[in-house]
Structure formats: structure tokens, C-alpha cells
Design a protein around this motif. Structure first.
Motif, PDB file in Angstrom:
ATOM      1  N   LEU A  40       0.816  -1.203   0.000  1.00  0.00           N
ATOM      2  CA  LEU A  40       0.000   0.000   0.000  1.00  0.00           C
ATOM      3  C   LEU A  40       0.859   1.267   0.000  1.00  0.00           C
ATOM      4  N   LYS A  41       0.292   2.330  -0.535  1.00  0.00           N
ATOM      5  CA  LYS A  41       0.920   3.652  -0.492  1.00  0.00           C
ATOM      6  C   LYS A  41       0.207   4.470   0.577  1.00  0.00           C
ATOM      7  N   VAL A  42       0.907   5.436   1.156  1.00  0.00           N
ATOM      8  CA  VAL A  42       0.288   6.250   2.199  1.00  0.00           C
ATOM      9  C   VAL A  42       0.201   7.713   1.772  1.00  0.00           C
ATOM     10  N   LYS A  43      -0.909   8.322   2.140  1.00  0.00           N
ATOM     11  CA  LYS A  43      -1.094   9.756   1.950  1.00  0.00           C
ATOM     12  C   LYS A  43      -1.403  10.330   3.317  1.00  0.00           C
ATOM     13  N   LEU A  44      -0.606  11.284   3.750  1.00  0.00           N
ATOM     14  CA  LEU A  44      -0.734  11.807   5.108  1.00  0.00           C
ATOM     15  C   LEU A  44      -1.667  13.009   5.150  1.00  0.00           C
ATOM     16  N   GLY A  45      -2.502  13.051   6.178  1.00  0.00           N
ATOM     17  CA  GLY A  45      -3.350  14.214   6.393  1.00  0.00           C
ATOM     18  C   GLY A  45      -2.489  15.445   6.614  1.00  0.00           C
ATOM     19  N   LYS A  46      -2.939  16.569   6.134  1.00  0.00           N
ATOM     20  CA  LYS A  46      -2.173  17.818   6.239  1.00  0.00           C
ATOM     21  C   LYS A  46      -1.843  18.151   7.684  1.00  0.00           C
ATOM     22  N   HIS A  47      -2.739  17.787   8.593  1.00  0.00           N
ATOM     23  CA  HIS A  47      -2.567  18.156  10.003  1.00  0.00           C
ATOM     24  C   HIS A  47      -2.198  16.959  10.886  1.00  0.00           C
ATOM     25  N   LEU A  48      -1.679  15.902  10.266  1.00  0.00           N
ATOM     26  CA  LEU A  48      -1.356  14.680  11.003  1.00  0.00           C
ATOM     27  C   LEU A  48      -0.387  14.932  12.152  1.00  0.00           C
ATOM     28  N   TYR A  49       0.524  15.885  11.979  1.00  0.00           N
ATOM     29  CA  TYR A  49       1.556  16.121  12.994  1.00  0.00           C
ATOM     30  C   TYR A  49       1.267  17.347  13.862  1.00  0.00           C
ATOM     31  N   ASP A  50       0.060  17.897  13.745  1.00  0.00           N
ATOM     32  CA  ASP A  50      -0.289  19.062  14.562  1.00  0.00           C
ATOM     33  C   ASP A  50      -0.460  18.672  16.028  1.00  0.00           C
ATOM     34  N   GLN A  51      -0.259  19.654  16.890  1.00  0.00           N
ATOM     35  CA  GLN A  51      -0.524  19.450  18.315  1.00  0.00           C
ATOM     36  C   GLN A  51      -1.217  20.681  18.867  1.00  0.00           C
ATOM     37  N   TYR A  52      -2.283  20.444  19.603  1.00  0.00           N
ATOM     38  CA  TYR A  52      -3.041  21.515  20.234  1.00  0.00           C
ATOM     39  C   TYR A  52      -3.480  20.997  21.593  1.00  0.00           C
ATOM     40  N   GLY A  53      -2.560  21.122  22.568  1.00  0.00           N
ATOM     41  CA  GLY A  53      -2.819  20.532  23.881  1.00  0.00           C
ATOM     42  C   GLY A  53      -2.912  19.027  23.755  1.00  0.00           C
ATOM     43  N   TYR A  54      -3.988  18.442  24.259  1.00  0.00           N
ATOM     44  CA  TYR A  54      -4.176  16.990  24.165  1.00  0.00           C
ATOM     45  C   TYR A  54      -4.846  16.576  22.860  1.00  0.00           C
ATOM     46  N   LEU A  55      -4.983  17.524  21.940  1.00  0.00           N
ATOM     47  CA  LEU A  55      -5.587  17.238  20.641  1.00  0.00           C
ATOM     48  C   LEU A  55      -4.543  17.287  19.529  1.00  0.00           C
ATOM     49  N   ALA A  56      -4.781  16.517  18.473  1.00  0.00           N
ATOM     50  CA  ALA A  56      -3.870  16.503  17.318  1.00  0.00           C
ATOM     51  C   ALA A  56      -4.268  17.631  16.364  1.00  0.00           C
ATOM     52  N   GLY A  57      -4.215  18.852  16.857  1.00  0.00           N
ATOM     53  CA  GLY A  57      -4.603  20.012  16.063  1.00  0.00           C
ATOM     54  C   GLY A  57      -5.973  20.514  16.467  1.00  0.00           C
ATOM     55  N   GLU A  58      -6.326  21.686  15.973  1.00  0.00           N
ATOM     56  CA  GLU A  58      -7.623  22.281  16.276  1.00  0.00           C
ATOM     57  C   GLU A  58      -8.753  21.471  15.617  1.00  0.00           C
ATOM     58  N   ASP A  59      -9.942  21.612  16.151  1.00  0.00           N
ATOM     59  CA  ASP A  59     -11.082  20.842  15.646  1.00  0.00           C
ATOM     60  C   ASP A  59     -11.275  21.014  14.145  1.00  0.00           C
ATOM     61  N   LYS A  60     -11.204  22.252  13.670  1.00  0.00           N
ATOM     62  CA  LYS A  60     -11.455  22.521  12.247  1.00  0.00           C
ATOM     63  C   LYS A  60     -10.423  21.832  11.362  1.00  0.00           C
ATOM     64  N   ASP A  61      -9.201  21.678  11.856  1.00  0.00           N
ATOM     65  CA  ASP A  61      -8.144  21.055  11.054  1.00  0.00           C
ATOM     66  C   ASP A  61      -8.257  19.535  11.047  1.00  0.00           C
ATOM     67  N   ARG A  62      -8.587  18.956  12.192  1.00  0.00           N
ATOM     68  CA  ARG A  62      -8.787  17.504  12.231  1.00  0.00           C
ATOM     69  C   ARG A  62     -10.008  17.120  11.396  1.00  0.00           C
ATOM     70  N   LEU A  63     -11.026  17.962  11.456  1.00  0.00           N
ATOM     71  CA  LEU A  63     -12.232  17.756  10.647  1.00  0.00           C
ATOM     72  C   LEU A  63     -11.896  17.848   9.157  1.00  0.00           C
ATOM     73  N   ALA A  64     -11.079  18.837   8.799  1.00  0.00           N
ATOM     74  CA  ALA A  64     -10.700  19.029   7.395  1.00  0.00           C
ATOM     75  C   ALA A  64      -9.963  17.816   6.848  1.00  0.00           C
ATOM     76  N   ASP A  65      -9.065  17.246   7.651  1.00  0.00           N
ATOM     77  CA  ASP A  65      -8.333  16.051   7.209  1.00  0.00           C
ATOM     78  C   ASP A  65      -9.279  14.883   6.954  1.00  0.00           C
ATOM     79  N   LEU A  66     -10.255  14.716   7.842  1.00  0.00           N
ATOM     80  CA  LEU A  66     -11.231  13.636   7.676  1.00  0.00           C
ATOM     81  C   LEU A  66     -12.025  13.825   6.383  1.00  0.00           C
ATOM     82  N   HIS A  67     -12.518  15.027   6.170  1.00  0.00           N
ATOM     83  CA  HIS A  67     -13.295  15.321   4.964  1.00  0.00           C
ATOM     84  C   HIS A  67     -12.473  15.122   3.694  1.00  0.00           C
TER      85      HIS A  67
END
Length: 307
Positions: A40-67
Motif C-alpha cells: 500500500l501507499k500512504v497519503k498523510l493528512g495535512k494536520h497529522l503532525y499538529d498538536q493543540y494541547g491533548y488534541l492533534a490540532g484544532e477541531d477545524k483542522d482535524r475535521l478538514a483532514d477527515l473530509h
């Protein structure tokens, strides 16, 4: 029965996202080697390496990666890097019609339980409860069996879980069949009273958890019981409750708590499954038909991908 996604083939691209907490980076990098071994090949979410406290980035960014991963026609599966906390924060903002119109493999567990329930009930998509990349697959001591069950994504396979995989014990005898739903008990309980409240009527309810004292397990099972979620279920699948031990001298034991609520529910219940925060971690589809037989000590689960 839910909508089953298309199978994977060698050469396909997998989208990696972190919709909850920041994943362990070393483990995550090691997990990519496993995906490459699968062809398999991998494509990484733009915000995969983000950190926002105990979250992997802000809500809008994690949501954007999912979409974006569900919109991307090149991506054939969306795999979560890890759990922790945070998916419930984005559940009400997800475009479920987008997911319904672009059905593909979605894989994870633990905090991802909230998304499994929401996606299943809002878009009808079959999803997969299985070990994640940074949390499990990328660990140095990962059990080979945890990796083995990724093969169900390539070829339609009925999963037959018997005592040969792990010792199973009947708490309430009988047979039951229905779609599998559930996952992490803490996250299941957190859906109650929301528009994503878990539907258990005539279904097989899977529960598992980690690092919760018996009194906390008691509180959550009591909530599910009072909400009718245990008595409405056709049967109950009890997964792994890792390190759910008392931290105080005066306490009930975990087995006493679980047995109490299984007796109240009075539905076929089998415990001992390696589903959850355990090693090996056996992956299974959610939203497909399954049969639970406590006398034979087995759980037979339909394939989660299209024939």
C-alpha cells in the motif's frame, strides 16, 4: 445491514489521519513500513503532525483532514493513527452525506468509537474496529496476529472467533444474532443524550475499555442499563478491559461489576474476546451481521467488505 466498502488491492493509497490526540511519532513512522509490506501507499493528512494541547490540532483542522480523505478519490481507506481524546468534538460538524456518497474503509478504535457510531448511524457505512498505527502496529513488540487481521481488507472473509484465539467464558447462556455495534465503553456512554446516541436494539453490543476503575465501569454500565441499551441488545460481546483494577481498598472487582449488569440485561453474553486495548488485538467490522453462541463459545462475523 450497512453499506460495505470496496476491498483493498496492492498499489492502493491509504489516507492517514489523527482525529483525536497526537500520535507517537516513532511508532507512526514504523507503522508505515507495515503498510508498505502490504503493498500500500500512504497519503498523510495535512494536520497529522499538529498538536493543540491533548488534541492533534484544532477541531477545524482535524475535521478538514477527515473530509479531505473521504473526498479524495485516490484514497481507498482512511486509517486512524491513534486515539486518546477528541473525536466527539468534531462529530456534530462532519458532513455525513459526503461519507455516504464516498464509502470507503474507515479503521480505528478507542476514542474512534464515537466516529464509528456516528458514521454508522448517519451514513450507514460499515467501519472497522481494529488496532491503530501509532498506538499498536508501530510498536516494537506488536503481536503478529494484530497485523494478520488487516488481510480481511483485501479479501472478503468471515471471521470465526473461537476459544482457540482466547479463552471465552459465558456469563449469560444462549444464542444471539444481529449487527455488531459499540466499542469503547467510555465513548459509548458519552453518546447518550446526543443525536449520536448508540442504537442497540436487536444488535450485538461490543464493550471494552482501559484504565478505568471498577466503580467507573459500574457507572457507565449503569447508565447504559438505565437508558435501555443493555436490555434492548440481542447479545453482548465483552472485549478486553485492560488495567481496569481498583485503586482503593474498598472496591468491587471488575468481574463482579460486569456480571451484575449482564444478569440485569439477561441477554446472551460472552467474555474474553481480544477486542480493545490488548495484544493481540483482533480487528472486526462493525455494522455487519454476526452470530454469538455461548454454548459453542464462538462469534461468527460476516465480511466487512464487498464480495
Amino acid at each position: 445491514m450497512g453499506v460495505k466498502p470496496q476491498r483493498l488491492r496492492k498499489g492502493d493509497t491509504i489516507g492517514i489521519i489523527a482525529p483525536a490526540s497526537p500520535p507517537n511519532q516513532e511508532n507512526l513512522q514504523r507503522s508505515f513500513l507495515f503498510l508498505e509490506e502490504l503493498g500500500l501507499k500512504v497519503k498523510l493528512g495535512k494536520h497529522l503532525y499538529d498538536q493543540y494541547g491533548y488534541l492533534a490540532g484544532e477541531d477545524k483542522d482535524r475535521l478538514a483532514d477527515l473530509h479531505k480523505m473521504f473526498m479524495d478519490r485516490e484514497v481507498k481507506a482512511v486509517i486512524c493513527a491513534g486515539g486518546g481524546y477528541g473525536t466527539g468534538r468534531i462529530a456534530s460538524q462532519i458532513d455525513y452525506s459526503l461519507i455516504k456518497n464516498n464509502p470507503k474503509i474507515f479503521w480505528g478504535y478507542s476514542d474512534i468509537t464515537f466516529l464509528h457510531t456516528a458514521i454508522r448511524q448517519q451514513s450507514d457505512l460499515v467501519t472497522f474496529h481494529g488496532p491503530m498505527l501509532a498506538s499498536d502496529i508501530g510498536k516494537v513488540d506488536v503481536d503478529p496476529l494484530s497485523k494478520e487481521y488487516f488481510k480481511q481488507l483485501f479479501e472478503p472473509t468471515s471471521i470465526q472467533y473461537t476459544n482457540e484465539l482466547s479463552p471465552l467464558e459465558a456469563l449469560i447462556g444462549g444464542k444471539a444474532s444481529g449487527e455488531i455495534t459499540g466499542g469503547n465503553l467510555s465513548l459509548i456512554a458519552s453518546t447518550i443524550g446526543t443525536r449520536f446516541e448508540i442504537e442497540t436494539k436487536d444488535k450485538l453490543l461490543l464493550i471494552e475499555d482501559i484504565n478505568e476503575e471498577p466503580r467507573a465501569i459500574d457507572r457507565m454500565l449503569n447508565q447504559l442499563y438505565m437508558a435501555g441499551k443493555l436490555t434492548e441488545a440481542a447479545g453482548i460481546i465483552i472485549g478486553d478491559f485492560n488495567n481496569c483494577v481498583p485503586e482503593r481498598e474498598l472496591s468491587l472487582q471488575l468481574d463482579e461489576v460486569i456480571s451484575h449488569y449482564m444478569k440485569l440485561a439477561n441477554k446472551p453474553a460472552l467474555k474474553g474476546f481480544k477486542f480493545g486495548h490488548c495484544s493481540p488485538h483482533i480487528s472486526i467490522p462493525l455494522g455487519v451481521q454476526a452470530e454469538l453462541d455461548t454454548e459453542k463459545g464462538q462469534l461468527i462475523i460476516d465480511s466487512g467488505i464487498k464480495e
